[in-house]
Write a protein that holds these residues in place. Structure first.
Motif, mmCIF file in Angstrom:
data_model
loop_
_atom_site.group_PDB
_atom_site.id
_atom_site.type_symbol
_atom_site.label_atom_id
_atom_site.label_comp_id
_atom_site.label_asym_id
_atom_site.label_seq_id
_atom_site.Cartn_x
_atom_site.Cartn_y
_atom_site.Cartn_z
ATOM 1 N N HIS A 37 0.900 -1.102 0.047
ATOM 2 C CA HIS A 37 0.079 -0.070 0.151
ATOM 3 C C HIS A 37 0.958 1.186 0.002
ATOM 4 N N PRO A 38 0.309 2.443 -0.394
ATOM 5 C CA PRO A 38 -0.740 2.823 -1.143
ATOM 6 C C PRO A 38 -0.738 2.192 -2.600
ATOM 7 N N ILE A 39 -1.923 2.439 -3.190
ATOM 8 C CA ILE A 39 -2.100 1.730 -4.585
ATOM 9 C C ILE A 39 -1.105 2.098 -5.599
ATOM 10 N N GLU A 40 -0.452 3.391 -5.260
ATOM 11 C CA GLU A 40 0.570 3.876 -6.243
ATOM 12 C C GLU A 40 1.996 2.969 -6.025
ATOM 13 N N GLU A 41 2.059 2.647 -4.710
ATOM 14 C CA GLU A 41 3.246 1.759 -4.430
ATOM 15 C C GLU A 41 3.061 0.343 -4.937
ATOM 16 N N HIS A 42 1.889 0.087 -4.925
ATOM 17 C CA HIS A 42 1.613 -1.199 -5.438
ATOM 18 C C HIS A 42 1.826 -1.415 -6.886
ATOM 19 N N LYS A 43 1.322 -0.428 -7.753
ATOM 20 C CA LYS A 43 1.527 -0.223 -9.256
ATOM 21 C C LYS A 43 3.098 -0.131 -9.529
ATOM 22 N N LYS A 44 3.719 0.627 -8.670
ATOM 23 C CA LYS A 44 5.388 0.701 -8.984
ATOM 24 C C LYS A 44 6.077 -0.436 -8.786
ATOM 25 N N ARG A 45 5.563 -1.299 -7.718
ATOM 26 C CA ARG A 45 6.317 -2.827 -7.404
ATOM 27 C C ARG A 45 6.051 -3.703 -8.666
ATOM 28 N N ARG A 46 4.767 -3.608 -9.070
ATOM 29 C CA ARG A 46 4.447 -4.294 -10.064
ATOM 30 C C ARG A 46 5.039 -4.311 -11.352
ATOM 31 N N GLU A 47 4.901 -2.906 -11.681
ATOM 32 C CA GLU A 47 5.729 -2.506 -13.151
ATOM 33 C C GLU A 47 7.247 -2.884 -12.816
ATOM 34 N N ASN A 48 8.053 -2.635 -11.732
ATOM 35 C CA ASN A 48 9.314 -3.254 -11.651
ATOM 36 C C ASN A 48 9.469 -4.516 -11.807
ATOM 37 N N VAL A 49 8.515 -5.502 -11.395
ATOM 38 C CA VAL A 49 8.492 -6.926 -11.459
ATOM 39 C C VAL A 49 8.366 -7.208 -13.084
ATOM 40 N N GLU A 50 7.443 -6.593 -13.625
ATOM 41 C CA GLU A 50 7.112 -6.699 -15.099
ATOM 42 C C GLU A 50 8.522 -6.170 -15.905
ATOM 43 N N LYS A 51 9.369 -5.019 -15.609
ATOM 44 C CA LYS A 51 10.462 -4.638 -16.322
ATOM 45 C C LYS A 51 11.539 -5.696 -16.121
ATOM 46 N N PHE A 52 11.721 -6.302 -14.795
ATOM 47 C CA PHE A 52 12.820 -7.336 -14.519
ATOM 48 C C PHE A 52 12.360 -8.575 -15.097
ATOM 49 N N SER A 53 11.026 -9.105 -15.324
ATOM 50 C CA SER A 53 11.136 -10.406 -15.855
ATOM 51 C C SER A 53 11.135 -10.352 -17.347
ATOM 52 N N LYS A 54 11.061 -9.041 -17.853
ATOM 53 C CA LYS A 54 11.080 -9.161 -19.175
ATOM 54 C C LYS A 54 12.528 -9.098 -19.785
ATOM 55 N N ILE A 55 13.404 -8.514 -18.819
ATOM 56 C CA ILE A 55 14.766 -8.524 -18.889
ATOM 57 C C ILE A 55 15.290 -9.896 -19.084
ATOM 58 N N LYS A 56 14.624 -10.708 -17.999
ATOM 59 C CA LYS A 56 15.036 -12.104 -17.946
ATOM 60 C C LYS A 56 14.149 -13.221 -18.565
ATOM 61 N N ASN A 57 13.456 -12.600 -19.210
ATOM 62 C CA ASN A 57 12.366 -13.529 -20.027
ATOM 63 C C ASN A 57 11.688 -14.573 -19.179
ATOM 64 N N ILE A 58 11.163 -13.947 -18.281
ATOM 65 C CA ILE A 58 10.445 -14.899 -17.332
ATOM 66 C C ILE A 58 9.020 -14.639 -17.469
ATOM 67 N N PRO A 59 7.889 -15.631 -17.589
ATOM 68 C CA PRO A 59 6.586 -15.737 -17.599
ATOM 69 C C PRO A 59 6.174 -15.064 -16.227
ATOM 70 N N VAL A 60 5.294 -14.244 -16.057
ATOM 71 C CA VAL A 60 4.822 -14.068 -14.654
ATOM 72 C C VAL A 60 3.113 -14.080 -14.500
ATOM 73 N N ILE A 61 2.696 -14.566 -13.759
ATOM 74 C CA ILE A 61 1.084 -14.336 -13.647
ATOM 75 C C ILE A 61 0.935 -13.209 -12.633
ATOM 76 N N TYR A 62 0.043 -12.259 -12.745
ATOM 77 C CA TYR A 62 -0.042 -10.967 -12.040
ATOM 78 C C TYR A 62 -1.435 -11.085 -11.321
ATOM 79 N N ASP A 63 -1.587 -11.111 -10.074
ATOM 80 C CA ASP A 63 -3.129 -11.055 -9.318
ATOM 81 C C ASP A 63 -2.983 -9.615 -8.670
ATOM 82 N N ASP A 64 -3.714 -9.048 -9.292
ATOM 83 C CA ASP A 64 -3.902 -7.243 -8.786
ATOM 84 C C ASP A 64 -4.554 -7.114 -7.233
ATOM 85 N N ASP A 65 -4.843 -8.176 -6.532
ATOM 86 C CA ASP A 65 -5.505 -8.044 -5.372
ATOM 87 C C ASP A 65 -4.799 -6.949 -4.473
ATOM 88 N N PHE A 66 -5.700 -6.067 -3.762
ATOM 89 C CA PHE A 66 -5.206 -5.018 -3.224
ATOM 90 C C PHE A 66 -6.057 -4.771 -1.906
#
Ligand code: SF4
Length: 171
Positions: A37-66
């Motif tokens: 929390h708050p929601i802005e932080e949740h989005k920021k951490r999610r975006e950075n998992v996305e950025k990292f997983s694209k670099i490493k080419n890892i598939p990720v399942i996202y659940d945006d429960d907040f």
């Protein structure tokens, strides 16, 4: 061997992913952190998992429960709220590992020297037994600093607090 890796954020994912890949493990990522929390932080951490997983080419399942209000209600529980926080995430990871046909699951929470490491291990093993899968325990903590450097090199956002609204530093 295919493992479902619960990912709490980008920086904490760097070292565990490197180590598991070095072991030849096939990683299926899972972002599920209703405690951030708050929601802005949740989005920021999610975006950075996305950025990292694209670099490493890892598939990720996202659940945006907040669930900020749920954590706000735990304000008098002190650190006991962390028990609930780990339980919710690890139980879902165990269930999803089975659904995805993985051989087991693990979590990037095991890299942080600031988390309750033994409790994470205990709960991971409990939910593995409950759902008929395996908890891949690794003590990633010796690689924490290396992981943070990797995160700097990849220009990932590095947060200053654990996640829930109760851990947010007061300004
Ligand atoms: S301090 Fe961290 S582990 Fe504990 S409840 Fe908050 S987000 Fe979860």
């Amino acid at each position: 061997m295919k493992v479902l890796l619960h990912m709490c954020c980008g920086p904490c994912s760097t070292y565990p992913v490197q180590e598991l890949m070095n072991e030849g493990i096939d990683i299926q990522g899972y972002f599920y952190n209703p405690n951030i929390h708050p929601i802005e932080e949740h989005k920021k951490r999610r975006e950075n998992v996305e950025k990292f997983s694209k670099i490493k080419n890892i598939p990720v399942i996202y659940d945006d429960d907040f669930r900020q209000s749920e954590w706000e209600e735990m304000k008098d529980m002190g650190e006991a709220r962390c028990f609930h926080c780990y339980s919710v995430r690890l139980e879902n990871a165990a269930k999803l590992a089975v659904e995805q046909g993985c051989d087991g699951f693990s979590t990037t929470l095991l890299v942080s020297p600031y988390q309750k490491h033994d409790l994470i291990k205990e709960l991971g093993e409990k939910y593995a037994a409950q759902y008929g899968t395996a908890f891949l325990y690794r003590d990633f903590r010796p690689g924490f600093r290396q992981g943070q450097q990797l995160a700097r090199d990849m220009e990932l956002y590095r947060q200053k607090y654990c996640g829930c609204i109760l851990s947010l530093p007061v300004k």
